[in-house]
Scaffold this active site. Structure first.
Site, PDB file in Angstrom:
ATOM      1  N   CYS A  92       7.591  -0.299   1.299  1.00  0.00           N
ATOM      2  CA  CYS A  92       6.815  -1.663   0.571  1.00  0.00           C
ATOM      3  C   CYS A  92       7.268  -2.753   1.415  1.00  0.00           C
ATOM      4  O   CYS A  92       8.381  -2.948   1.771  1.00  0.00           O
ATOM      5  CB  CYS A  92       7.350  -1.596  -0.799  1.00  0.00           C
ATOM      6  SG  CYS A  92       6.795  -3.229  -1.685  1.00  0.00           S
ATOM      7  N   GLN A  99      10.054   6.460  -9.203  1.00  0.00           N
ATOM      8  CA  GLN A  99      10.049   5.714  -7.999  1.00  0.00           C
ATOM      9  C   GLN A  99      11.174   4.685  -8.151  1.00  0.00           C
ATOM     10  O   GLN A  99      10.818   3.664  -9.165  1.00  0.00           O
ATOM     11  CB  GLN A  99       8.861   5.541  -7.264  1.00  0.00           C
ATOM     12  CG  GLN A  99       9.155   4.998  -5.738  1.00  0.00           C
ATOM     13  CD  GLN A  99       8.189   4.251  -5.124  1.00  0.00           C
ATOM     14  OE1 GLN A  99       7.550   3.311  -5.567  1.00  0.00           O
ATOM     15  NE2 GLN A  99       7.711   4.658  -3.973  1.00  0.00           N
TER      16      GLN A  99
HETATM   17  C1  LIG Z   1      -1.940  -2.052  -6.380  1.00  0.00           C
HETATM   18  C2  LIG Z   1      -1.059  -1.047  -5.526  1.00  0.00           C
HETATM   19  C3  LIG Z   1       0.204  -1.123  -6.001  1.00  0.00           C
HETATM   20  C4  LIG Z   1       1.233  -0.342  -5.121  1.00  0.00           C
HETATM   21  N1  LIG Z   1       2.333  -0.173  -5.384  1.00  0.00           N
HETATM   22  C5  LIG Z   1       3.250   0.612  -4.795  1.00  0.00           C
HETATM   23  C6  LIG Z   1       4.628   0.901  -5.195  1.00  0.00           C
HETATM   24  O1  LIG Z   1       5.003   0.574  -6.010  1.00  0.00           O
HETATM   25  N2  LIG Z   1       5.358   2.000  -4.480  1.00  0.00           N
HETATM   26  C7  LIG Z   1       4.913   2.427  -3.356  1.00  0.00           C
HETATM   27  O2  LIG Z   1       5.703   3.178  -2.664  1.00  0.00           O
HETATM   28  N3  LIG Z   1       3.760   2.246  -2.966  1.00  0.00           N
HETATM   29  C8  LIG Z   1       2.790   1.507  -3.673  1.00  0.00           C
HETATM   30  N4  LIG Z   1       1.825   1.241  -3.042  1.00  0.00           N
HETATM   31  C9  LIG Z   1       1.169   1.914  -1.914  1.00  0.00           C
HETATM   32  C10 LIG Z   1       0.607   3.269  -2.261  1.00  0.00           C
HETATM   33  O3  LIG Z   1       1.523   4.153  -2.941  1.00  0.00           O
HETATM   34  C11 LIG Z   1      -0.026   4.099  -0.950  1.00  0.00           C
HETATM   35  O4  LIG Z   1       1.239   4.247  -0.198  1.00  0.00           O
HETATM   36  C12 LIG Z   1      -1.203   3.276  -0.304  1.00  0.00           C
HETATM   37  O5  LIG Z   1      -2.133   2.667  -1.337  1.00  0.00           O
HETATM   38  C13 LIG Z   1      -1.862   4.030   0.665  1.00  0.00           C
HETATM   39  O6  LIG Z   1      -2.359   5.119   0.177  1.00  0.00           O
HETATM   40  P1  LIG Z   1      -3.979   5.136  -0.391  1.00  0.00           P
HETATM   41  O7  LIG Z   1      -4.515   4.858   1.261  1.00  0.00           O
HETATM   42  O8  LIG Z   1      -4.230   6.480  -0.768  1.00  0.00           O
HETATM   43  O9  LIG Z   1      -4.285   4.137  -1.260  1.00  0.00           O
HETATM   44  C14 LIG Z   1       0.749   0.366  -3.827  1.00  0.00           C
HETATM   45  C15 LIG Z   1      -0.711   0.487  -3.736  1.00  0.00           C
HETATM   46  C16 LIG Z   1      -1.405  -0.213  -4.359  1.00  0.00           C
HETATM   47  C17 LIG Z   1      -3.021  -0.279  -4.021  1.00  0.00           C
END
Ligand SMILES: Cc1cc2nc3c(=O)[nH]c(=O)nc-3n(C[C@H](O)[C@H](O)[C@H](O)COP(=O)(O)O)c2cc1C
Length: 371
Positions: A134, A104
């Site tokens: 993000c 990514q």
């Molecule tokens: C600790 C953490 C770091 C994240 N870093 C990124 C990232 O580097 N790139 C990205 O696209 N999303 C990032 N996200 C978002 C996740 O990819 C995802 O979109 C978000 O947590 C929602 O999905 P979930 O409800 O299944 O956790 C991050 C989420 C968390 C919890």
């Protein structure tokens, strides 16, 4: 097919590739075997593990791969500037066992992204994904991440620059909108621009991002989820691979979404409760689980731990990702406590991990199917 490293090339942006650009390329280090390119273009995106900064590092990804052969795994976001000017070998390193693995990137610069996509291809990554979801302030200052939801033409240029440069699938991870955007219009405009640019899949975190007033963490929970918007997107673009992300808590929910979409991406539930991943292959792909219990999967991590310790990695850097592996298994709390206190010591070794595992009862986890 990989491109020649040394040939001069006029890119889509009219800039002749220089010798410096060619030096930016790297010898192939993790290239998968011949024929892999074809299968890359057909990557199965039914179940993806989300990119998560500081969480899905290479140790985490190796561990997750022990739990599922079939999930498509994403790296943490790396900025194009870091890839081009940073310690590339360290930032892009991964284990061959991680395939299929997607890199990514964060950027809004088509030329830089084109260079990064070439480098990703040379490193043997299976996909390049552009992060436009993000909301962090740092990312906004760089004018990338979620604020790009307001610039579909630029995002289209970024994707077109990458698709023209490499044979890898180029995908985008987005939100349904930002701030006061109308998600019907914003997501539709973005999708049309991306389809024209040749995007291979769109991963939609099914909530808006609010760029002011909410932290990145709050932005993962507060704007409400709108799965129906993503279903409508798929209905309007049946030829586009659409993957749903956001709030997917278990594999029953994943299966239900897969009936209407091309796949799901699980983030926090996969990281915090990795035992769920043991059921991904049987439940979503109708294939046997890699291990019959979480404990045997953890034991299979020991050779990797020994290898990494020999390279100077601290035990905690690997085992911090394993803390949530045992749920409902007798000894789980003692396991966590042992690792929390012992694995952080500089002298901690594979025996520390073995001792923690010895606290876990041997339970054949056919119950993993209930994940
Ligand atoms: C600790 C953490 C770091 C994240 N870093 C990124 C990232 O580097 N790139 C990205 O696209 N999303 C990032 N996200 C978002 C996740 O990819 C995802 O979109 C978000 O947590 C929602 O999905 P979930 O409800 O299944 O956790 C991050 C989420 C968390 C919890």
């Amino acid at each position: 097919m990989h491109r020649e490293h040394a040939t001069s090339h006029v890119g889509r942006y009219g800039r002749r590739r220089t010798k410096l650009d060619n030096r930016l390329r790297t010898p192939k280090v993790g290239a998968p075997p011949p024929g892999a390119n074809e299968s890359r273009m057909k990557l199965d995106r039914r179940f993806c593990i989300a990119p998560m900064m500081d969480w899905t590092d290479r140790h985490c990804r190796f561990f997750h791969r022990l739990l599922t052969r079939r999930a498509l795994i994403y790296t943490e976001m790396i900025t194009s500037g870091a890839v081009l000017h940073g310690d590339r070998a360290r930032l892009l390193a991964y284990d061959l066992a991680e395939h299929p693995v997607a890199l990514q990137l964060g950027s809004c610069d088509p030329w830089q992204l084109e260079q990064c996509a070439r480098i990703a291809e040379d490193f043997g990554y299976d996909e390049v994904n552009l992060n436009i979801g993000c909301p962090s302030e740092r990312v906004q200052e760089g004018r990338f991440g979620a604020c790009l939801m307001a610039e579909p033409a630029l995002v289209g240029d970024c994707v077109a620059a990458m698709t023209a440069a490499v044979d890898l699938p180029i995908t985008v991870k987005c939100r349904i909108g930002i701030d006061d955007q109308d998600p019907e219009e914003a997501l539709e405009a973005l999708t049309c621009a991306l389809e024209r640019a040749g995007v291979a899949a769109l991963i939609v975190h099914a909530r808006k991002a609010w760029l002011e007033g909410l932290s990145p963490r709050e932005n993962r929970d507060i704007p409400p989820l709108d799965y129906a918007r993503v279903y409508r997107l798929k209905a309007a673009h049946p030829g586009l691979c659409v993957v749903l992300n956001g709030g997917i808590a278990d594999l029953d929910q994943a299966l239900a979404h897969c009936a209407r979409l091309d796949g799901v991406m699980m983030g926090r539930a996969a990281y915090q409760e990795p035992w769920r991943l043991l059921a991904v292959d049987p439940v979503l792909f109708d294939e046997p689980a890699r291990f019959s219990s979480a404990k045997s999967a953890a034991e299979a991590l020991i050779p990797y731990i020994e290898r990494e310790l020999a390279r100077g990695t601290r035990l905690h850097a690997v085992t911090r990702h394993v803390l949530g592996l045992f749920r409902g298994v007798p000894g789980a709390r003692a396991f966590r406590r042992h690792l929390a206190t012992e694995a952080i010591k500089p002298t901690a070794g594979a025996d520390t991990f073995r001792a923690a595992l010895a606290l876990i009862a041997d339970v054949d986890a056919r119950s993993v199917a209930a994940a």
